[in-house]
Design a protein around this motif. Structure first.
Motif, short mmCIF file in Angstrom:
data_model
loop_
_atom_site.label_atom_id
_atom_site.label_comp_id
_atom_site.label_asym_id
_atom_site.label_seq_id
_atom_site.Cartn_x
_atom_site.Cartn_y
_atom_site.Cartn_z
N MET A 1 0.87 -1.18 0.00
CA MET A 1 0.00 0.00 0.00
C MET A 1 0.90 1.22 0.00
SD MET A 1 -2.75 1.24 2.92
CE MET A 1 -3.87 -0.11 2.69
N THR A 2 0.66 2.15 -0.91
CA THR A 2 1.49 3.36 -0.96
C THR A 2 1.18 4.29 0.21
OG1 THR A 2 -0.04 4.71 -2.24
CG2 THR A 2 1.46 3.26 -3.49
N GLY A 3 2.07 5.23 0.41
CA GLY A 3 1.83 6.23 1.45
C GLY A 3 0.59 7.06 1.16
N PHE A 4 0.33 7.35 -0.11
CA PHE A 4 -0.86 8.11 -0.47
C PHE A 4 -2.13 7.30 -0.22
CE2 PHE A 4 1.28 11.23 -3.64
CZ PHE A 4 1.57 12.09 -2.61
N GLU A 5 -2.11 6.01 -0.54
CA GLU A 5 -3.28 5.16 -0.28
C GLU A 5 -3.56 5.08 1.22
OE1 GLU A 5 -2.91 2.07 -4.05
OE2 GLU A 5 -1.75 1.68 -2.24
N MET A 6 -2.50 4.92 2.00
CA MET A 6 -2.64 4.89 3.45
C MET A 6 -3.17 6.23 3.96
SD MET A 6 -0.85 6.02 6.44
CE MET A 6 0.79 6.31 5.84
N ALA A 7 -2.62 7.32 3.45
CA ALA A 7 -3.05 8.66 3.88
C ALA A 7 -4.52 8.90 3.56
CB ALA A 7 -2.18 9.73 3.22
N GLU A 8 -4.97 8.42 2.41
CA GLU A 8 -6.38 8.60 2.03
C GLU A 8 -7.30 7.89 3.03
OE1 GLU A 8 -9.03 8.53 -2.01
OE2 GLU A 8 -7.31 7.18 -1.90
N ILE A 9 -6.94 6.71 3.46
CA ILE A 9 -7.75 5.97 4.43
C ILE A 9 -7.71 6.67 5.79
CG2 ILE A 9 -7.99 3.81 5.71
CD1 ILE A 9 -6.87 2.42 3.12
N VAL A 10 -6.52 7.09 6.20
CA VAL A 10 -6.39 7.80 7.48
C VAL A 10 -7.21 9.07 7.45
CG1 VAL A 10 -4.79 9.08 8.97
CG2 VAL A 10 -4.15 6.81 8.11
N ARG A 11 -7.15 9.82 6.34
CA ARG A 11 -7.92 11.07 6.21
C ARG A 11 -9.42 10.82 6.34
NH1 ARG A 11 -5.34 14.27 7.92
NH2 ARG A 11 -3.72 15.37 6.87
N SER A 12 -9.89 9.68 5.86
CA SER A 12 -11.32 9.38 5.96
C SER A 12 -11.72 9.13 7.42
CB SER A 12 -11.69 8.18 5.09
OG SER A 12 -11.21 6.98 5.64
N GLU A 13 -10.76 8.77 8.25
CA GLU A 13 -11.02 8.49 9.67
C GLU A 13 -10.66 9.66 10.58
OE1 GLU A 13 -8.98 4.83 10.65
OE2 GLU A 13 -9.89 3.77 8.96
N ASN A 14 -9.71 10.48 10.13
CA ASN A 14 -9.23 11.58 10.96
C ASN A 14 -8.78 12.72 10.05
OD1 ASN A 14 -7.75 13.36 12.56
ND2 ASN A 14 -6.79 11.74 13.76
N LYS A 15 -9.58 13.75 9.98
CA LYS A 15 -9.30 14.89 9.09
C LYS A 15 -8.18 15.79 9.62
CE LYS A 15 -13.02 14.38 6.35
NZ LYS A 15 -12.87 13.14 5.64
N LEU A 16 -7.86 15.70 10.91
CA LEU A 16 -6.96 16.68 11.51
C LEU A 16 -5.52 16.22 11.71
CD1 LEU A 16 -9.38 18.10 14.22
CD2 LEU A 16 -8.88 19.01 11.95
N ILE A 17 -5.24 14.92 11.66
CA ILE A 17 -3.88 14.46 11.93
C ILE A 17 -2.91 14.96 10.86
CG2 ILE A 17 -4.23 12.25 10.76
CD1 ILE A 17 -2.31 11.04 12.91
N PRO A 18 -1.80 15.54 11.27
CA PRO A 18 -0.80 15.96 10.29
C PRO A 18 -0.15 14.74 9.64
CG PRO A 18 -0.45 17.05 12.41
CD PRO A 18 -1.46 15.97 12.62
N ILE A 19 -0.08 14.75 8.32
CA ILE A 19 0.58 13.69 7.56
C ILE A 19 1.62 14.37 6.69
CG2 ILE A 19 0.34 11.80 5.91
CD1 ILE A 19 -2.63 11.62 6.76
N ILE A 20 2.87 13.97 6.86
CA ILE A 20 3.98 14.56 6.12
C ILE A 20 4.58 13.49 5.21
CG2 ILE A 20 6.25 15.63 6.29
CD1 ILE A 20 5.33 16.73 9.03
N ALA A 21 4.64 13.79 3.92
CA ALA A 21 5.24 12.87 2.95
C ALA A 21 6.73 13.15 2.85
CB ALA A 21 4.58 13.05 1.59
N LEU A 22 7.50 12.08 2.97
CA LEU A 22 8.95 12.16 2.80
C LEU A 22 9.28 11.40 1.52
CD1 LEU A 22 9.87 11.15 6.45
CD2 LEU A 22 9.75 13.45 5.52
N SER A 23 9.72 12.10 0.50
CA SER A 23 9.92 11.43 -0.77
C SER A 23 10.92 12.18 -1.63
CB SER A 23 8.58 11.33 -1.51
OG SER A 23 8.75 10.65 -2.72
N ALA A 24 11.53 11.45 -2.55
CA ALA A 24 12.45 12.05 -3.50
C ALA A 24 11.71 12.53 -4.75
CB ALA A 24 13.53 11.05 -3.89
N HIS A 25 10.40 12.33 -4.81
CA HIS A 25 9.62 12.76 -5.97
C HIS A 25 9.71 14.27 -6.12
CE1 HIS A 25 7.67 9.01 -7.00
NE2 HIS A 25 7.54 8.78 -5.71
N ASN A 26 9.83 14.68 -7.35
CA ASN A 26 9.94 16.12 -7.61
C ASN A 26 9.19 16.46 -8.90
OD1 ASN A 26 10.70 18.73 -7.28
ND2 ASN A 26 12.76 18.47 -8.08
N ASP A 27 7.92 16.05 -8.94
CA ASP A 27 7.12 16.40 -10.12
C ASP A 27 5.77 16.95 -9.69
OD1 ASP A 27 5.23 14.21 -9.80
OD2 ASP A 27 6.75 12.90 -10.66
#
Length: 98
Positions: free
Chosen positions: A60-86
């Protein structure tokens, strides 16, 4: 030390080990996952204060996990750590509130 309970998700062993050592020095509790599924399970078990996550992970990607977490908790800070630059990456992160 910060009075924070942090969930950290990273699939690459070397990076995870380094960040885990560093984070343990600064936070009250640290929960570590090697993929998005583990991270989601740890989130539900421990209700951390903040999530730090890689994006490209097996099972499961970090974005997929974040989407599920967001559906359960709108306020928790989620910070993506990635080398993506697009632009697509940044737009997806903003859409998810990461």
């Amino acid at each position: 030390m910060f009075d924070l309970r942090v969930l950290y998700a990273e699939d690459e062993d070397a990076i995870r080990i380094i960040f885990e050592r560093i984070l343990k020095k600064f936070v009250k509790e640290l929960f570590v996952a090697s993929n998005g599924e583990e991270a989601l399970e740890l989130y539900r078990q421990h209700q951390p204060d903040i999530i730090l996550t890689d994006i490209k992970m097996p099972k499961m990607t970090g974005f997929e996990m974040a989407e599920i977490v967001r559906s359960e908790n709108k306020l928790i800070p989620i910070i993506a750590l990635s080398a993506h630059n697009d632009m697509e990456f940044f737009l997806e992160a903003i859409k998810l509130g990461v």
